[in-house]
Enzyme design. Structure first.
Site, PDB file in Angstrom:
ATOM      1  N   GLU A 399       0.640  -1.180   0.093  1.00 46.37           N
ATOM      2  CA  GLU A 399      -0.007   0.091   0.209  1.00 46.37           C
ATOM      3  C   GLU A 399       0.875   1.031  -0.112  1.00 46.37           C
ATOM      4  OE1 GLU A 399      -3.601  -0.143   0.649  1.00 46.37           O
ATOM      5  OE2 GLU A 399      -3.943  -2.043   0.764  1.00 46.37           O
TER       6      GLU A 399
HETATM    7  C1  LIG Z   1       2.571 -10.032   0.534  1.00 45.11           C
HETATM    8  C2  LIG Z   1       2.409  -8.859  -0.503  1.00 45.11           C
HETATM    9  C3  LIG Z   1       1.287  -8.504  -0.913  1.00 45.11           C
HETATM   10  C4  LIG Z   1       1.173  -7.452  -1.961  1.00 45.11           C
HETATM   11  N1  LIG Z   1      -0.043  -7.441  -2.642  1.00 45.11           N
HETATM   12  C5  LIG Z   1      -0.044  -6.737  -3.897  1.00 45.11           C
HETATM   13  C6  LIG Z   1      -1.196  -6.434  -4.532  1.00 45.11           C
HETATM   14  O1  LIG Z   1      -2.435  -7.210  -4.063  1.00 45.11           O
HETATM   15  N2  LIG Z   1      -1.404  -5.848  -5.603  1.00 45.11           N
HETATM   16  C7  LIG Z   1       0.096  -5.183  -6.056  1.00 45.11           C
HETATM   17  O2  LIG Z   1      -0.147  -4.269  -7.091  1.00 45.11           O
HETATM   18  N3  LIG Z   1       0.912  -5.256  -5.303  1.00 45.11           N
HETATM   19  C8  LIG Z   1       0.969  -6.089  -4.067  1.00 45.11           C
HETATM   20  N4  LIG Z   1       2.329  -5.950  -3.386  1.00 45.11           N
HETATM   21  C9  LIG Z   1       3.482  -5.236  -3.863  1.00 45.11           C
HETATM   22  C10 LIG Z   1       3.581  -4.169  -3.260  1.00 45.11           C
HETATM   23  O3  LIG Z   1       2.568  -3.124  -3.017  1.00 45.11           O
HETATM   24  C11 LIG Z   1       5.389  -3.739  -3.392  1.00 45.11           C
HETATM   25  O4  LIG Z   1       6.185  -4.630  -3.046  1.00 45.11           O
HETATM   26  C12 LIG Z   1       5.469  -2.349  -2.853  1.00 45.11           C
HETATM   27  O5  LIG Z   1       4.789  -1.340  -3.791  1.00 45.11           O
HETATM   28  C13 LIG Z   1       7.075  -1.889  -3.040  1.00 45.11           C
HETATM   29  O6  LIG Z   1       7.492  -2.234  -4.228  1.00 45.11           O
HETATM   30  P1  LIG Z   1       8.726  -3.104  -4.436  1.00 45.11           P
HETATM   31  O7  LIG Z   1       8.517  -4.386  -3.729  1.00 45.11           O
HETATM   32  O8  LIG Z   1       9.040  -2.987  -5.639  1.00 45.11           O
HETATM   33  O9  LIG Z   1       9.936  -2.349  -3.711  1.00 45.11           O
HETATM   34  P2  LIG Z   1      10.791  -1.119  -4.233  1.00 45.11           P
HETATM   35  O10 LIG Z   1       9.764   0.145  -4.783  1.00 45.11           O
HETATM   36  O11 LIG Z   1      11.972  -1.681  -5.148  1.00 45.11           O
HETATM   37  O12 LIG Z   1      11.299  -0.361  -2.957  1.00 45.11           O
HETATM   38  C14 LIG Z   1      12.638  -0.944  -2.325  1.00 45.11           C
HETATM   39  C15 LIG Z   1      13.029   0.096  -1.163  1.00 45.11           C
HETATM   40  O13 LIG Z   1      13.259   1.100  -1.925  1.00 45.11           O
HETATM   41  C16 LIG Z   1      12.595   2.359  -1.339  1.00 45.11           C
HETATM   42  N5  LIG Z   1      12.147   3.197  -2.266  1.00 45.11           N
HETATM   43  C17 LIG Z   1      11.714   2.897  -3.595  1.00 45.11           C
HETATM   44  N6  LIG Z   1      11.438   4.104  -4.409  1.00 45.11           N
HETATM   45  C18 LIG Z   1      12.047   5.015  -3.567  1.00 45.11           C
HETATM   46  C19 LIG Z   1      11.915   6.596  -3.638  1.00 45.11           C
HETATM   47  N7  LIG Z   1      11.596   7.242  -4.680  1.00 45.11           N
HETATM   48  N8  LIG Z   1      12.388   7.262  -2.378  1.00 45.11           N
HETATM   49  C20 LIG Z   1      13.000   6.517  -1.172  1.00 45.11           C
HETATM   50  N9  LIG Z   1      12.797   5.306  -1.122  1.00 45.11           N
HETATM   51  C21 LIG Z   1      12.541   4.657  -2.047  1.00 45.11           C
HETATM   52  C22 LIG Z   1      11.462   1.554  -0.816  1.00 45.11           C
HETATM   53  O14 LIG Z   1      10.587   2.488   0.112  1.00 45.11           O
HETATM   54  C23 LIG Z   1      11.784   0.449  -0.163  1.00 45.11           C
HETATM   55  O15 LIG Z   1      12.234   0.581   1.028  1.00 45.11           O
HETATM   56  C24 LIG Z   1       2.309  -7.050  -2.502  1.00 45.11           C
HETATM   57  C25 LIG Z   1       3.498  -7.388  -1.812  1.00 45.11           C
HETATM   58  C26 LIG Z   1       3.735  -8.123  -0.807  1.00 45.11           C
HETATM   59  C27 LIG Z   1       4.935  -8.457   0.029  1.00 45.11           C
END
Ligand SMILES: Cc1cc2nc3c(=O)[nH]c(=O)nc-3n(C[C@H](O)[C@H](O)[C@H](O)COP(=O)(O)OP(=O)(O)OC[C@H]3O[C@@H](n4cnc5c(N)ncnc54)[C@H](O)[C@@H]3O)c2cc1C
Length: 591
Positions: A399
């Site tokens: 979220e």
């Molecule tokens: C159990 C589970 C259920 C999920 N359910 C859904 C779902 O139903 N639908 C869906 O669409 N997604 C879902 N997700 C995905 C989830 O929304 C994403 O994992 C989340 O948005 C983070 O994206 P990422 O994993 O690519 O991390 P990244 O975006 O790669 O982030 C990695 C780290 O870098 C930081 N970061 C990234 N960009 C920036 C920035 N600009 N400035 C500062 N810090 C930054 C982040 O805060 C984080 O600490 C789910 C994930 C999990 C684990």
């Protein structure tokens, strides 16, 4: 329902003080609200928790049955108009369901995937035909919903999705791409999928699992939430009917962001529900576990934990209910059509992000202390403390990660100020004139003499927030977005400010209503305000030192000291009182 009397703009709490009678609190819940809480609790107690082991083995047929039961009980219909099978209740009702369903984190995630992420965007952005086709069955729990925004290469940067939609000559769509980590992915029937039309125009689609070319990948092996399905969704020349665009082509970001605004707020509520459950478990365990011949609950170190867990939960609970009241007040005299509701969610998007970050981090704190109170038993699977701890960790990731939400909290507020929607800039300017040159005329920000000690302190937090935000805008101008550390400090200050004031207003309202536990409300609020003052001072000093040096920094720090004059209270005694009352009742006491 006894709601807030006046509609207040999102973020206005930073600029004006309000009275205790103006905020919605859990003590104002109606009989219908309490019935909704009871229905949800009974469902979780009798149908979900006894079946948790089966859910954790990924028995999705059982998950489907439970979703159906939720539908029968009306738990999906709180925010759905009656003509589509819903109950069209207030937002406080959906907060209550979220808070109570969170007693099972896995099932709460399944529930959230359906209610917050699939039903809600169709309510907000669906055409009449889409609403009629999908909502009644989703609300009844006959269909299972999901939301597919993330991809392996685009999580936080969701608008960089690579899923591509191409319009065919007959008007239908062909989608290609791979969505990642999709909640309910393993058994969902209806999925809100985001992709780019011609690789350019970010757009939402309603995709059915039975459409040709749509399939789910393998279940992810997760740290926690083993009873919730998380899979990729594969789109291989997936065929989607012409009418299944949700919202407008190229406006998918509106669907995504508005859905998340309310989802974040509800995740704050779910976090509070998780805190309340763990506090009860911790208190009961501490009462029966003996070491050195005494229950561990009698030790000061354990009382400190129970008191602090309760005070922090109280503050988060106060702010989530206050926010629900604000949204309900904003919607009170409007037609509950999708556009009006989406507008209200957008109005309180800052508060939603505050609820998400504050709630999820409070939950992780509470669950960590719950493990600690359980000692070795907290680390093994015989007790739920271990599962709670694993299950909760993802809340800070999905979220919108807490880092992204921290950027949004001051970022959205400043954007609204620049658009003239909130008089933040003149207020910050006035305050700077006042605190930087003490001879300047006093503004209403110094006119706090009528407030009692804690309200005066929480009013002073607002001044600290304005000093930091004002200095940041002045120092960095258009480049403020690049200064994430300062924005994070500002976000932390704003979270503590909103939480502290919400807690104090609720405690004052409890006292005015001669609530039987008004003294405990008061204790929780005073603890939170006292400690928030220390956190705020630390965050403000770090932020100011990053922005100024020499005489300017010295002047700003002197201003900070003048504004944030807080007399410490005996939080040791207050925490002991809260802890003892919690242990005596064996549950979270402030309701
Ligand atoms: C159990 C589970 C259920 C999920 N359910 C859904 C779902 O139903 N639908 C869906 O669409 N997604 C879902 N997700 C995905 C989830 O929304 C994403 O994992 C989340 O948005 C983070 O994206 P990422 O994993 O690519 O991390 P990244 O975006 O790669 O982030 C990695 C780290 O870098 C930081 N970061 C990234 N960009 C920036 C920035 N600009 N400035 C500062 N810090 C930054 C982040 O805060 C984080 O600490 C789910 C994930 C999990 C684990």
């Amino acid at each position: 329902m006894d709601t807030v009397s006046e509609v207040r703009k999102g973020g206005s709490w930073l600029l004006e003080n309000v009275g205790p009678s103006e905020v919605f609190t859990p003590e104002k819940l109606s009989d219908e609200h309490r019935l909704m809480a009871q229905t949800t609790d009974e469902f979780i107690d009798t149908e979900v928790l006894p079946n948790l082991d089966r859910l954790e083995t990924k028995d999705w047929a059982l998950a489907r049955t439970l979703i159906r039961r939720c539908g029968e009980l009306g738990l999906f219909g709180t925010n759905v108009p009656e003509q589509y099978g819903g109950l069209d209740l207030d937002k406080v009702s959906s907060l209550i369901v979220a808070e109570h369903i969170a007693r099972s984190a896995s099932f709460a995630t399944t529930y959230g995937g359906q209610a917050n992420l699939c039903i809600l965007p169709i309510v907000l952005f669906g055409t009449e035909a889409q609403k009629q086709k999908y909502l009644p069955k989703l609300v009844a729990g006959e269909l299972v919903g999901a939301y597919a925004l993330s991809e392996s290469g685009s999580g936080s940067d969701a608008l960089a999705a690579r899923t591509r939609a191409t319009r065919e000559p007959d008007g239908t769509w062909t989608l290609n791409g791979e969505k990642m980590w999709i909640t309910n992915g393993g058994f969902a029937d209806v999925i809100i999928v985001f992709g780019k039309v011609d690789g350019e125009h970010f757009t939402a689609f309603i995709v059915e699992k039975i459409f040709p070319g749509v399939s789910a990948g393998k279940e992810e092996h997760k740290m926690g939430l083993h009873g919730s399905s998380t899979t990729p969704i594969l789109l291989q020349d997936a065929k989607v009917p012409a009418d299944n665009v949700l919202g407008e082509i190229g406006k998918g970001h509106k669907v995504a962001l508005n859905t998340l605004n309310f989802g974040r707020f509800k995740l704050g509520g779910m976090s509070v529900g998780g805190c309340r459950t763990a506090i009860g478990d911790a208190a009961r365990y501490a009462a029966q576990r003996k070491q050195f011949g005494h229950p561990i609950a009698s030790f000061g170190a354990i009382k400190h934990k129970l008191g602090e867990m309760t005070a922090r939960t109280y503050a988060m609970e106060s702010l989530t209910y206050r926010t629900a009241g604000l949204i309900d007040a904003a919607l009170a005299d409007t037609a509950h059509d999708g556009a009006a509701v989406a507008h209200a969610f957008e109005e309180y998007a800052v508060e939603a992000s505050i609820a998400k970050v504050g709630g999820t981090e409070t939950l992780d704190y509470v669950l960590d202390e719950n493990v600690q109170i359980h000692g070795g038993n907290g680390y093994v699977r015989d007790y739920p403390a271990e599962r709670y701890y694993r299950d909760a960790r993802v809340n800070r990731i999905f979220e919108g990660t807490n880092e992204i939400n921290r950027m949004l909290i001051p970022g959205m507020l400043i954007r609204r100020a620049l658009k003239g929607e909130l008089p933040l800039i003149p207020a910050a300017k006035r305050l700077q004139d006042e605190v930087l040159s003490p001879s300047a005329p006093a503004t209403r920000f110094t006119d706090d003499a009528s407030l009692d000690e804690e309200l005066r302190t929480s009013a002073s937090f607002k001044k600290v927030a304005l000093i930091v935000l004002g200095t940041a805008m002045q120092t960095y101008g258009q480049k403020l977005n690049d200064e994430q550390e300062v924005l994070s400090y500002a976000a932390d200050i704003m979270i503590d400010t909103y939480a502290a004031e919400s807690a104090v207003l609720r405690a004052r309202a409890a006292a005015a209503a001669a609530h039987p536990h008004a003294d405990l409300h008061e204790a929780a609020a005073r603890i939170f305000v006292n400690d928030a003052a220390q956190r705020l001072e630390c965050a403000a000093r770090s932020a100011l030192a990053a922005m100024a040096e020499g005489d300017t920094l010295r002047t700003l720090l002197a201003a900070l000291r003048r504004v944030l004059k807080v007399t410490p209270v005996n939080t040791v005694a207050l925490r002991r009182r809260l802890a003892e009352a919690t242990v005596e009742r064996g549950r979270y006491i402030l309701d």
